[in-house]
Design a protein around this motif. Structure first.
Motif, PDB file in Angstrom:
ATOM      1  N   PRO A   1       1.239   2.668  -7.234  1.00  0.00           N
ATOM      2  CA  PRO A   1       2.681   2.712  -6.971  1.00  0.00           C
ATOM      3  C   PRO A   1       3.246   4.131  -7.033  1.00  0.00           C
ATOM      4  CG  PRO A   1       2.150   0.886  -8.425  1.00  0.00           C
ATOM      5  CD  PRO A   1       0.889   1.705  -8.288  1.00  0.00           C
ATOM      6  N   PRO A   2       3.906   4.588  -5.980  1.00  0.00           N
ATOM      7  CA  PRO A   2       4.544   5.911  -6.017  1.00  0.00           C
ATOM      8  C   PRO A   2       5.798   5.851  -6.894  1.00  0.00           C
ATOM      9  CG  PRO A   2       5.118   4.779  -3.990  1.00  0.00           C
ATOM     10  CD  PRO A   2       4.124   3.899  -4.690  1.00  0.00           C
TER      11      PRO A   2
ATOM     12  N   PHE B   1      10.206  11.300  -8.025  1.00  0.00           N
ATOM     13  CA  PHE B   1       9.469  12.244  -7.189  1.00  0.00           C
ATOM     14  C   PHE B   1       9.705  13.676  -7.648  1.00  0.00           C
ATOM     15  CE2 PHE B   1       8.638   8.835  -4.170  1.00  0.00           C
ATOM     16  CZ  PHE B   1       7.389   9.205  -3.671  1.00  0.00           C
ATOM     17  N   GLU B   2      10.889  13.990  -8.133  1.00  0.00           N
ATOM     18  CA  GLU B   2      11.140  15.331  -8.647  1.00  0.00           C
ATOM     19  C   GLU B   2      10.234  15.620  -9.847  1.00  0.00           C
ATOM     20  OE1 GLU B   2      15.299  15.196  -9.456  1.00  0.00           O
ATOM     21  OE2 GLU B   2      15.885  15.726  -7.392  1.00  0.00           O
ATOM     22  N   LYS B   3      10.058  14.623 -10.723  1.00  0.00           N
ATOM     23  CA  LYS B   3       9.169  14.787 -11.872  1.00  0.00           C
ATOM     24  C   LYS B   3       7.720  14.944 -11.414  1.00  0.00           C
ATOM     25  CE  LYS B   3      12.070  12.197 -15.113  1.00  0.00           C
ATOM     26  NZ  LYS B   3      12.169  10.991 -15.968  1.00  0.00           N
ATOM     27  N   PHE B   4       7.332  14.169 -10.411  1.00  0.00           N
ATOM     28  CA  PHE B   4       5.988  14.284  -9.859  1.00  0.00           C
ATOM     29  C   PHE B   4       5.752  15.678  -9.303  1.00  0.00           C
ATOM     30  CE2 PHE B   4       3.674  14.106  -5.721  1.00  0.00           C
ATOM     31  CZ  PHE B   4       2.394  13.960  -6.238  1.00  0.00           C
ATOM     32  N   ILE B   5       6.706  16.224  -8.568  1.00  0.00           N
ATOM     33  CA  ILE B   5       6.559  17.555  -7.987  1.00  0.00           C
ATOM     34  C   ILE B   5       6.419  18.613  -9.078  1.00  0.00           C
ATOM     35  CG2 ILE B   5       7.786  19.326  -6.652  1.00  0.00           C
ATOM     36  CD1 ILE B   5       8.928  16.907  -4.976  1.00  0.00           C
ATOM     37  N   ALA B   6       7.221  18.504 -10.127  1.00  0.00           N
ATOM     38  CA  ALA B   6       7.114  19.454 -11.246  1.00  0.00           C
ATOM     39  C   ALA B   6       5.749  19.337 -11.909  1.00  0.00           C
ATOM     40  CB  ALA B   6       8.224  19.192 -12.256  1.00  0.00           C
ATOM     41  N   TRP B   7       5.236  18.110 -12.026  1.00  0.00           N
ATOM     42  CA  TRP B   7       3.910  17.882 -12.608  1.00  0.00           C
ATOM     43  C   TRP B   7       2.821  18.519 -11.760  1.00  0.00           C
ATOM     44  CZ3 TRP B   7      -0.371  15.248 -10.734  1.00  0.00           C
ATOM     45  CH2 TRP B   7      -1.378  14.946 -11.665  1.00  0.00           C
ATOM     46  N   THR B   8       2.925  18.414 -10.432  1.00  0.00           N
ATOM     47  CA  THR B   8       1.901  19.005  -9.562  1.00  0.00           C
ATOM     48  C   THR B   8       1.841  20.520  -9.744  1.00  0.00           C
ATOM     49  OG1 THR B   8       3.324  19.365  -7.599  1.00  0.00           O
ATOM     50  CG2 THR B   8       2.297  17.190  -7.832  1.00  0.00           C
TER      51      THR B   8
END
Length: 221
Positions: free
Chosen positions: A68-69, A76-83
């Motif tokens: 699940p995305p 998604f902002e948190k995901f981008i910061a994590w990447t």
């Protein structure tokens, strides 16, 4: 990479481009280079990509065979910061997929270290369904493969696709990934365990087929 390492709990605008011919292997931990093809541009994710990724990657068509995305723009902002943190640590890279001349993110390509030192890595992708069948995946995949094998120095690159995911299996086969086996009931999705196909490509495979691929160029930030 149907099981993304990141967990959720943790409008098209023109953009100018400058093409440079090379990139050194040490640059990517400081910031990903921009990889350019005929129609596709891969670049580092930005927080401003969150709305378009949320809109394109959370549809049933796209998300049915991946973990699940994030369920919100903020996710998604948190995901981008994590990447970006993982890239700086040298364990993971995630490129935004855009079209040449435009800056809207329409998907992602991921590569993560699974062996300590990127000898073996796993890659995966998710692209908005409106861009399926347009050549975006093929060109983006070739750029990512070149980056993985020539810049990061990966020896073995793995991918997994649900047996039921005909499009994903076909896409991996098209770029030269070799089917090595079936992982029984290895992927949990919506309360059901699915069989997955394990694919791999070695650096020697890449060198063997690279001459047949269209040339790509790299732009450094």
């Amino acid at each position: 990479m149907e099981k993304m390492p990141y967990q959720v709990e943790l409008d098209v605008m023109p953009v100018p481009t400058t093409v440079v011919s090379s990139v050194t292997s040490s640059d990517w931990q400081q910031g990903l280079p921009t990889l350019m093809g005929r129609q596709v541009v891969l670049r580092e994710l930005r927080a401003s990509d969150a709305p378009s990724l949320f809109a394109l990657l959370t549809t049933e068509e796209v998300s049915r065979f991946i973990s699940p995305p994030p369920s919100t723009v903020e996710g998604f902002e948190k995901f981008i910061a994590w990447t970006q943190r993982q890239r700086a640590a040298g364990t993971y890279v995630c490129f935004a997929v855009t079209l040449r001349g435009f800056d809207t993110a329409i998907g992602i390509f991921q590569v993560r270290d699974i062996s300590s030192g990127f000898e073996t890595a796993e890659w995966g992708f998710a692209i908005g369904s409106a861009f399926w069948g347009t050549g975006v995946f093929q060109e983006g995949a070739e750029l990512v493969l070149q980056f993985a094998f020539e810049t990061i120095g990966v020896h073995r690159l793995e991918a997994r696709a649900a047996v039921l995911n005909g499009r994903g299996n076909g896409a991996l086969q098209k770029v030269g990934a070799v089917q090595e086996g079936v992982l029984r009931k290895s992927f949990l999705r919506d309360g059901e365990y699915l069989d997955q196909v394990l694919y791999a490509m070695l650096d020697v495979d890449w060198r063997r087929q690279r001459e047949t691929m269209a040339p790509v160029s790299v732009s450094i930030h």
